[in-house]
Scaffold this active site. Structure first.
Site, PDB file in Angstrom:
ATOM      1  N   ARG A  75       0.843  -1.214   0.000  1.00  0.00           N
ATOM      2  CA  ARG A  75       0.000   0.000   0.000  1.00  0.00           C
ATOM      3  C   ARG A  75       0.875   1.261   0.000  1.00  0.00           C
ATOM      4  NH1 ARG A  75      -0.428   4.658   2.729  1.00  0.00           N
ATOM      5  NH2 ARG A  75      -0.052   3.559   4.685  1.00  0.00           N
ATOM      6  N   ASP A  76       1.585   1.525   1.082  1.00  0.00           N
ATOM      7  CA  ASP A  76       2.366   2.769   1.171  1.00  0.00           C
ATOM      8  C   ASP A  76       3.510   2.729   0.157  1.00  0.00           C
ATOM      9  OD1 ASP A  76       3.061   5.262   2.154  1.00  0.00           O
ATOM     10  OD2 ASP A  76       3.234   4.631   4.237  1.00  0.00           O
ATOM     11  N   HIS A 131       8.779   7.073   8.090  1.00  0.00           N
ATOM     12  CA  HIS A 131       9.408   7.163   6.774  1.00  0.00           C
ATOM     13  C   HIS A 131      10.875   7.518   7.030  1.00  0.00           C
ATOM     14  CE1 HIS A 131       5.887   6.853   4.011  1.00  0.00           C
ATOM     15  NE2 HIS A 131       5.272   6.997   5.173  1.00  0.00           N
ATOM     16  N   CYS A 180       4.320   9.397   0.203  1.00  0.00           N
ATOM     17  CA  CYS A 180       2.925   9.815   0.122  1.00  0.00           C
ATOM     18  C   CYS A 180       2.794  10.850  -0.981  1.00  0.00           C
ATOM     19  CB  CYS A 180       2.451  10.396   1.454  1.00  0.00           C
ATOM     20  SG  CYS A 180       0.762  11.002   1.360  1.00  0.00           S
TER      21      CYS A 180
HETATM   22  P1  HMG Z   1     -13.753  13.551  -2.010  1.00  0.00           P
HETATM   23  O1  HMG Z   1     -13.628  13.970  -3.446  1.00  0.00           O
HETATM   24  O2  HMG Z   1     -13.774  14.625  -0.986  1.00  0.00           O
HETATM   25  O3  HMG Z   1     -15.037  12.631  -1.812  1.00  0.00           O
HETATM   26  O4  HMG Z   1     -12.604  12.516  -1.714  1.00  0.00           O
HETATM   27  P2  HMG Z   1     -16.570  12.947  -1.999  1.00  0.00           P
HETATM   28  O5  HMG Z   1     -17.258  12.193  -0.938  1.00  0.00           O
HETATM   29  O6  HMG Z   1     -16.812  14.427  -2.132  1.00  0.00           O
HETATM   30  O7  HMG Z   1     -16.918  12.258  -3.415  1.00  0.00           O
HETATM   31  C1  HMG Z   1     -16.487  12.777  -4.662  1.00  0.00           C
HETATM   32  C2  HMG Z   1     -16.484  11.664  -5.699  1.00  0.00           C
HETATM   33  O8  HMG Z   1     -15.495  10.698  -5.342  1.00  0.00           O
HETATM   34  C3  HMG Z   1     -17.799  10.885  -5.798  1.00  0.00           C
HETATM   35  O9  HMG Z   1     -17.929  10.447  -7.146  1.00  0.00           O
HETATM   36  C4  HMG Z   1     -17.561   9.680  -4.927  1.00  0.00           C
HETATM   37  O10 HMG Z   1     -18.347   8.563  -5.281  1.00  0.00           O
HETATM   38  C5  HMG Z   1     -16.089   9.406  -5.200  1.00  0.00           C
HETATM   39  P3  HMG Z   1     -18.948  11.193  -8.168  1.00  0.00           P
HETATM   40  O11 HMG Z   1     -20.278  11.093  -7.497  1.00  0.00           O
HETATM   41  O12 HMG Z   1     -18.425  12.599  -8.256  1.00  0.00           O
HETATM   42  O13 HMG Z   1     -18.758  10.397  -9.418  1.00  0.00           O
HETATM   43  N1  HMG Z   1     -15.438   8.734  -4.050  1.00  0.00           N
HETATM   44  C6  HMG Z   1     -14.819   7.557  -4.102  1.00  0.00           C
HETATM   45  N2  HMG Z   1     -14.567   6.696  -5.099  1.00  0.00           N
HETATM   46  C7  HMG Z   1     -13.909   5.553  -4.774  1.00  0.00           C
HETATM   47  N3  HMG Z   1     -13.494   5.243  -3.539  1.00  0.00           N
HETATM   48  C8  HMG Z   1     -13.718   6.093  -2.512  1.00  0.00           C
HETATM   49  C9  HMG Z   1     -14.405   7.298  -2.785  1.00  0.00           C
HETATM   50  N4  HMG Z   1     -14.766   8.326  -1.999  1.00  0.00           N
HETATM   51  C10 HMG Z   1     -15.400   9.195  -2.789  1.00  0.00           C
HETATM   52  N5  HMG Z   1     -13.291   5.780  -1.278  1.00  0.00           N
HETATM   53  C11 HMG Z   1     -11.238  10.980  -0.493  1.00  0.00           C
HETATM   54  C12 HMG Z   1     -12.273  12.080  -0.404  1.00  0.00           C
HETATM   55  C13 HMG Z   1     -10.708  10.707   0.898  1.00  0.00           C
HETATM   56  C14 HMG Z   1     -11.884   9.729  -1.065  1.00  0.00           C
HETATM   57  C15 HMG Z   1     -10.118  11.457  -1.444  1.00  0.00           C
HETATM   58  O14 HMG Z   1      -9.597  12.667  -0.990  1.00  0.00           O
HETATM   59  C16 HMG Z   1      -9.008  10.453  -1.598  1.00  0.00           C
HETATM   60  O15 HMG Z   1      -9.188   9.373  -2.159  1.00  0.00           O
HETATM   61  N6  HMG Z   1      -7.765  10.789  -1.155  1.00  0.00           N
HETATM   62  C17 HMG Z   1      -6.618   9.929  -1.315  1.00  0.00           C
HETATM   63  C18 HMG Z   1      -5.902   9.886  -0.028  1.00  0.00           C
HETATM   64  C19 HMG Z   1      -4.752   8.912  -0.062  1.00  0.00           C
HETATM   65  O16 HMG Z   1      -4.862   7.781  -0.529  1.00  0.00           O
HETATM   66  N7  HMG Z   1      -3.566   9.346   0.486  1.00  0.00           N
HETATM   67  C20 HMG Z   1      -2.422   8.505   0.610  1.00  0.00           C
HETATM   68  C21 HMG Z   1      -2.594   7.504   1.728  1.00  0.00           C
HETATM   69  S1  HMG Z   1      -2.401   8.222   3.350  1.00  0.00           S
HETATM   70  C22 HMG Z   1      -0.705   8.082   3.673  1.00  0.00           C
HETATM   71  O17 HMG Z   1       0.045   7.706   2.819  1.00  0.00           O
HETATM   72  C23 HMG Z   1      -0.226   8.369   5.062  1.00  0.00           C
HETATM   73  C24 HMG Z   1       0.033   7.098   5.880  1.00  0.00           C
HETATM   74  O18 HMG Z   1       0.950   6.239   5.219  1.00  0.00           O
HETATM   75  C25 HMG Z   1       0.599   7.492   7.245  1.00  0.00           C
HETATM   76  C26 HMG Z   1       1.774   8.480   7.115  1.00  0.00           C
HETATM   77  O19 HMG Z   1       2.813   8.108   6.594  1.00  0.00           O
HETATM   78  O20 HMG Z   1       1.561   9.616   7.554  1.00  0.00           O
HETATM   79  C27 HMG Z   1      -1.261   6.319   6.108  1.00  0.00           C
HETATM   80 MG    MG Z   2       3.105   6.398   5.317  1.00  0.00          MG
END
Ligand code: HMG
Ligand code: MG
Length: 306
Positions: free
Chosen positions: A16-17, A210, A241
């Site tokens: 994933r990450d 990280h 990220c």
């Molecule tokens: P949003 O655009 O605010 O969501 O996204 P929404 O509820 O307003 O919906 C907008 C559209 O997105 C809609 O579609 C939803 O159906 C669709 P439309 O009606 O316009 O056709 N939608 C989705 N589709 C598929 N799967 C979903 C989903 N949710 C809404 N789950 C959201 C909000 C959080 C989904 C978006 O901002 C997002 O996907 N962000 C990606 C975040 C991410 O993956 N970041 C990297 C991982 S975190 C990380 O790496 C840190 C960590 O490792 C710890 C660290 O190191 O700090 C964990």
């Molecule tokens: Mg991370």
């Protein structure tokens, strides 16, 4: 009689990450082979993918397809990120055993990463957790930018304590205190994690480092000294990220395994097999693995599909 060091639990986040930031598309079959090899290496908790917006993280758009083909392995738990109800629905349909919600200790980072304020994210996650638990799926919480935020700078330890407690209150059984951009040093860990531990038992915490500045292993030692026994890592040191400028890969699983075993903490994980697993990805992308132990074992080994 001297007491034996306790075993340490490693949560493997490479699929994933590690892969969420990979510029070269990795086929689903290669990801599946990667996970199979991680299982064979002895890893028992593997975060395999994310049910996030596929346009924002296209690298993991095959989440459902990947989960459908994962081998059932006794004692192994596969988890995936699910930041909202839509993500949870997709994760439940794919049959994951554990989901992870993720917010941040920095308002700016939460907004950029998940398009929610911190309060909004906690309200959303409360419902995600309620429904996941009702379906028999456990919930992990991530708290990003616990030490330094790429947009807001230094993060106060009291904020990390407050948000950790709020994630536990909504039903997370564990919170991963995360150094998203890999900027923390052991003194930061002692201060922030030390404060969290004044209210939260160590068994409810994981540390997620990280390795941007090369301090991740030193931070693990600081965590061990505080009594933490769960650490996240990514095979080969893959990762980063896409929403955190400057974030490098995670602490490499094989380097963590070496440190822990050498310090007498059993991990149940075979270092060379982790390197061979990550070698599959390296072979596909054409980039050598960054970890110390992959380099020690030699480029050919690191890139060989053994
Ligand atoms: P949003 O655009 O605010 O969501 O996204 P929404 O509820 O307003 O919906 C907008 C559209 O997105 C809609 O579609 C939803 O159906 C669709 P439309 O009606 O316009 O056709 N939608 C989705 N589709 C598929 N799967 C979903 C989903 N949710 C809404 N789950 C959201 C909000 C959080 C989904 C978006 O901002 C997002 O996907 N962000 C990606 C975040 C991410 O993956 N970041 C990297 C991982 S975190 C990380 O790496 C840190 C960590 O490792 C710890 C660290 O190191 O700090 C964990
Ligand atoms: Mg991370």
């Amino acid at each position: 009689m001297a007491s034996q060091p306790e075993p340490v639990r490693i949560v493997e986040v490479g699929p994933r990450d590690g892969l969420q930031n990979e510029p070269v598309p990795v086929p689903t079959a290669t990801k599946r082979a990667f996970v199979e090899r991680l299982v064979a290496a002895g890893l028992r908790e593997i975060e395999v993918t994310s049910f996030v917006h596929p346009k924002l993280v296209p690298q993991l758009a095959d989440a459902a397809e990947l989960c459908a083909g994962l081998p059932a392995a006794p004692g192994v738990r596969y988890s995936a990120l699910a930041p909202n109800e839509k993500g949870l629905e997709r994760a439940l349909a794919a049959g994951v055993q554990r989901v992870a919600v993720f917010t941040a200790a920095s308002e700016t980072f939460a907004q950029r990463n998940i398009n929610m304020s911190i309060d909004e994210s906690l309200r959303t996650f409360a419902e995600v957790a309620r429904r996941a638990l009702a379906a028999g799926v456990s919930v992990r919480g991530y708290l990003s930018t616990c030490f330094v935020c790429p947009f807001e700078g230094h993060i106060a330890a009291a904020r990390v304590l407050d948000l950790t407690q709020r994630l536990l209150d909504i039903g997370c059984d564990e919170v991963a205190i995360s150094d998203t951009i890999g900027a923390a040093a052991p003194r930061d860990v002692a201060e922030t994690v030390g404060l969290v531990l004044s209210r939260v038992p160590a068994a409810k915490l994981a540390l997620h480092f990280h390795d941007t500045y090369g301090t991740a292993l030193a931070n693990v030692v600081a965590g061990l000294q505080l009594g933490i026994r769960t650490f996240d890592a990514s095979a080969g040191g893959l990762g980063g990220c896409p929403f955190a400028p400057g974030a490098a890969g995670n602490l490499a699983t094989e380097d963590l395994v070496y440190l822990l075993e050498r310090m007498g903490h059993p991990t149940g994980v075979r270092l060379d097999a982790v390197v061979a697993a990550a070698g599959l990805i390296s072979q596909h992308t054409g980039r050598p693995l960054a970890s110390r132990n992959a380099r020690r074992l030699g480029g050919d080994h690191a890139c060989a599909a053994v």
